[in-house]
Design a protein around this motif. Structure first.
Motif, PDB file in Angstrom:
ATOM      1  N   LEU C 184     -58.619  17.104   3.368  1.00  0.00           N
ATOM      2  CA  LEU C 184     -59.202  16.751   4.663  1.00  0.00           C
ATOM      3  C   LEU C 184     -58.488  15.595   5.334  1.00  0.00           C
ATOM      4  CD1 LEU C 184     -63.018  16.915   3.817  1.00  0.00           C
ATOM      5  CD2 LEU C 184     -61.658  18.580   5.082  1.00  0.00           C
ATOM      6  N   SER C 216     -68.663  19.942  13.454  1.00  0.00           N
ATOM      7  CA  SER C 216     -68.130  20.840  12.433  1.00  0.00           C
ATOM      8  C   SER C 216     -66.612  20.912  12.516  1.00  0.00           C
ATOM      9  CB  SER C 216     -68.720  22.239  12.638  1.00  0.00           C
ATOM     10  OG  SER C 216     -67.968  23.198  11.942  1.00  0.00           O
ATOM     11  N   LEU C 217     -66.011  21.311  11.428  1.00  0.00           N
ATOM     12  CA  LEU C 217     -64.597  21.691  11.476  1.00  0.00           C
ATOM     13  C   LEU C 217     -64.439  22.801  12.498  1.00  0.00           C
ATOM     14  CD1 LEU C 217     -63.610  21.978   7.703  1.00  0.00           C
ATOM     15  CD2 LEU C 217     -62.782  20.293   9.332  1.00  0.00           C
ATOM     16  N   THR C 218     -63.329  22.797  13.184  1.00  0.00           N
ATOM     17  CA  THR C 218     -63.004  23.963  14.004  1.00  0.00           C
ATOM     18  C   THR C 218     -62.323  24.996  13.116  1.00  0.00           C
ATOM     19  OG1 THR C 218     -60.811  23.186  14.527  1.00  0.00           O
ATOM     20  CG2 THR C 218     -62.608  22.432  15.954  1.00  0.00           C
ATOM     21  N   THR C 219     -62.183  26.166  13.675  1.00  0.00           N
ATOM     22  CA  THR C 219     -61.505  27.211  12.916  1.00  0.00           C
ATOM     23  C   THR C 219     -60.092  26.775  12.521  1.00  0.00           C
ATOM     24  OG1 THR C 219     -62.757  28.870  14.085  1.00  0.00           O
ATOM     25  CG2 THR C 219     -60.781  29.605  12.946  1.00  0.00           C
ATOM     26  N   LEU C 222     -60.129  24.231   9.784  1.00  0.00           N
ATOM     27  CA  LEU C 222     -60.433  24.843   8.501  1.00  0.00           C
ATOM     28  C   LEU C 222     -59.190  25.502   7.912  1.00  0.00           C
ATOM     29  CD1 LEU C 222     -62.630  25.521   6.426  1.00  0.00           C
ATOM     30  CD2 LEU C 222     -62.901  27.711   7.584  1.00  0.00           C
ATOM     31  N   ASP C 223     -58.466  26.198   8.769  1.00  0.00           N
ATOM     32  CA  ASP C 223     -57.229  26.816   8.288  1.00  0.00           C
ATOM     33  C   ASP C 223     -56.286  25.778   7.722  1.00  0.00           C
ATOM     34  OD1 ASP C 223     -57.895  29.375   8.742  1.00  0.00           O
ATOM     35  OD2 ASP C 223     -56.845  29.576  10.638  1.00  0.00           O
ATOM     36  N   VAL C 225     -56.929  23.024   6.545  1.00  0.00           N
ATOM     37  CA  VAL C 225     -57.453  22.398   5.343  1.00  0.00           C
ATOM     38  C   VAL C 225     -57.338  23.324   4.129  1.00  0.00           C
ATOM     39  CG1 VAL C 225     -59.600  21.650   4.263  1.00  0.00           C
ATOM     40  CG2 VAL C 225     -58.978  20.818   6.529  1.00  0.00           C
ATOM     41  N   LEU C 226     -57.581  24.592   4.382  1.00  0.00           N
ATOM     42  CA  LEU C 226     -57.638  25.497   3.227  1.00  0.00           C
ATOM     43  C   LEU C 226     -56.333  26.206   2.922  1.00  0.00           C
ATOM     44  CD1 LEU C 226     -61.133  27.186   3.520  1.00  0.00           C
ATOM     45  CD2 LEU C 226     -60.432  25.199   2.203  1.00  0.00           C
ATOM     46  N   LEU C 227     -55.531  26.448   3.933  1.00  0.00           N
ATOM     47  CA  LEU C 227     -54.357  27.281   3.657  1.00  0.00           C
ATOM     48  C   LEU C 227     -53.290  26.511   2.899  1.00  0.00           C
ATOM     49  CD1 LEU C 227     -54.155  29.725   6.645  1.00  0.00           C
ATOM     50  CD2 LEU C 227     -54.638  30.124   4.235  1.00  0.00           C
TER      51      LEU C 227
END
Lengths: 230, 230, 230, 230
Positions: C184, C216-219, C222-223, C225-227
């Motif tokens: 993050l 919230s996280l935006t889309t 999130l990408d 952060v996770l990818l």
DNA sequence: TATGAATGAGGCTTCATTCAT
DNA sequence: TATGAATGAAGCCTCATTCAT
């Protein structure tokens, strides 16, 4: 020395013709393995058992990872290098124990052992203390001890060896002399015979009029042997 | 008897009272120098001539740069450490040469030399070959050779030493035995006496009924001395 | 977080003004030490606790040996990096335990802990499992466990926390969330607040009408952060 | 219900009966491929996505070059390993979307997804961030996102899910929890249920009196799961 | 084709030597 | 001057990737 290969004491020689064993290695891999063992033998003999493995690999003309593929650690390499010596020593020991006169047996045995150590087809001699875990070296030590102790006791019973000498005396003396072998290799490869003869003469009860074998080191040779290694 | 300091063999001991030499050092500098030599002596004896110089400096409680200020390289340090032994050896040699019986002289001399090596005020003994250019060690060798050769020849003339032995034989044998001293230090510091006695017995013409000195190494001691270094 | 430095929990901060301690370090050495810790903090946060130490040294602009001079092994470095976090966590724990309402205490505590982890002045957060021997991390864990268990039990006695939850539930959940913090950091450094709030809401007995904190996280975030990390 | 194989999401499963694809492989080649995928699945699950490829090959009983022949790089292998999980997830998603109550659907779906991950026929779970370019993992994520978003919106319309929660909240939380699965595998393979239940309870509007599923981790289990990885 | 082998690069660590204070 | 610190080179070992059989 030991004409025939003794399987029992040759734990790693995965000969290609063993049916049930691992599949035959590739030609080049075997070649590399040979090169590595040769290089290690030379390096151990010349620079001691603690040489750089990287340098051994370079000496052999292969990458260092190749060395590690063949021998997962230094001890495995040491073991391999000295495994043939182990065979020789065991053979010489058995032969010596079969002789009537313990004195003759001991003499022959020690000459045989020293002869087996630092030759091109033998195994070279470990310079200095060796790294833990090299089981072949330990086996050599154990065998040597067994033989020397047996011969010594027998000789003392037969009255040819001074009774106040111990196995430890002889083992220590031969170990110490053995450690000097690498230094002799290039200059006077048989020069160990004379100190060995002196030692043996000091060891026996009724010294016959013995003659020291081989010519003595010359002054120059002695310098080469003792002065700064490289 | 060379009781007095011989400048020729003391190449680096910049005593503070030498007129033409470098200016007298500060008190603490001299102290540091002493500490370094002590530390080096201990370290060389315990870990061989190839110890980390850093560790020697730390042992002495000074910075490593201080070590380099006093001794520009490892060899200089080695020289200094062994210079006092050199004096001892020369002294013992002179004393031996003054004795009537060469055999007695030789015996005394060799015992004195070995006794001088691994003591706290002597110098310890270099383990293995030493780094190139260590002149004090070479001087030790030269002096030792001079003495041994003289005694040997004299003994052969007196008929107490076997005529086929050479100075090189004795020098080689004692060098080889000397190299084993460090390994003995902690376990059995006088164990060299027995192999030395064996050697001497092997060397003389009419072996009297000699007794080996000191108790023999035990099996455990031998293991400690010979088996894998730590 | 913890405004005042607490000596007891700052085992390594050899401040220069300590009289009896080791002598004050050199200016540049201290600087290097700082640089190393910073670089390690960044690297640990970004690439996990198993990054290359060489790379950390390079990142800090020093030779790798310098790193080893300051921190003899990886664990020492890890400890140093996370020692300030430990202080923060202990402080936050003590404060939380002093609050009347265990629920409030727990909430505050967890927010404080997460806030302490991945900030520039805090310590970053270890990504993934950590190497053995890093005692500071273990201390953090122990302290955290102590505090969480105490608050949980108290909250259950006070009726605000569901009785079927265990300390292990909460510890596991927070550990898992904590491990995501590094990801993050660059994208949405406070995004942990929302999953933490969800978790807490799931934990309490009579959920008040809570609002999730922070946007919230935006889309896209999130990408990121996770990818695939790098 | 996507019971049938969906080509679009199976980018690398070169089934032997695909007409336009590469020619059907030899029987043993297919066998090897299977072995490799199995071995990789195990290895990824047990040691993370960064295990040695060599070890995977050895685990599979094939040469490392064979691995490279089948999968040109690590990512291709990762993709293949997780492709079956992808199918499971899509299936579970379709099923969930067909349920009347979005809340029930979501609950079932998430339990199904987590249950699908660490099983022998499922795929195991990637530990930590994965190497760049692993497309199957990305597809999993895309599908998962699609399902979660749809269910969340529907649940919010139906009034069972708190309106301030976003799809990103849920996706992030589940991803984070998913990354902890490998650590649970050997110790407590179903322990993810409790944090998941907490999360879901935190997510719904009118929490019924839910009970946490499965027994909690014990303290020892938590230690095993969280403390220094070997 | 499938394989075992080879390799070069990179991480870790120590040490001799030089440098900045 | 004496020092602690810095450094680069070298040794050990592992791994991803390529090659020869």
């Amino acid at each position: 020395m030991s004409g025939t290969q003794q399987p029992a004491v040759c734990p790693r020689s995965w000969a290609a013709d063993r049916p049930g064993g691992p599949p035959p290695r590739r030609r080049d891999a075997l070649r590399n393995r040979e090169l590595l063992v040769e290089a290690a033998r030379d390096a151990f003999t010349a620079e001691g058992l603690h040489t750089s493995l990287d340098r051994i690999a370079r000496r052999a003309g292969v990458g260092s990872a190749t060395l590690y593929r063949h021998f997962p650690n230094r001890e495995a390499l040491v073991d391999e290098v000295y495994s043939s010596t182990l065979t020789d020593i065991i053979t010489a020991g058995d032969r010596a124990l079969a002789v009537q006169s313990a004195w003759t047996g001991l003499t022959n045995y020690l000459y045989a052992v020293f002869a087996a150590l630092p030759t091109e087809r033998g195994a070279g001699c470990p310079a200095g203390p060796w790294p833990g875990g090299a089981t072949t070296l330990e086996l050599i030590h154990v065998q040597h001890r067994r033989t020397v102790n047996a011969l010594l006791r027998q000789g003392q019973r037969q009255g040819t060896i001074r009774p106040d000498a111990t196995g430890e005396d002889l083992l220590f003396a031969t170990a110490v002399l053995g450690r000097a072998l690498p230094a002799l290799l290039t200059t006077a490869p048989t020069a160990w015979r004379r100190p060995l003869a002196l030692l043996l003469d000091g060891l026996r009860t009724h010294p016959a009029a013995s003659r020291l074998p081989t010519p003595s080191l010359t002054t120059d040779e002695l310098d080469k042997v003792l002065l700064p290694a490289r």
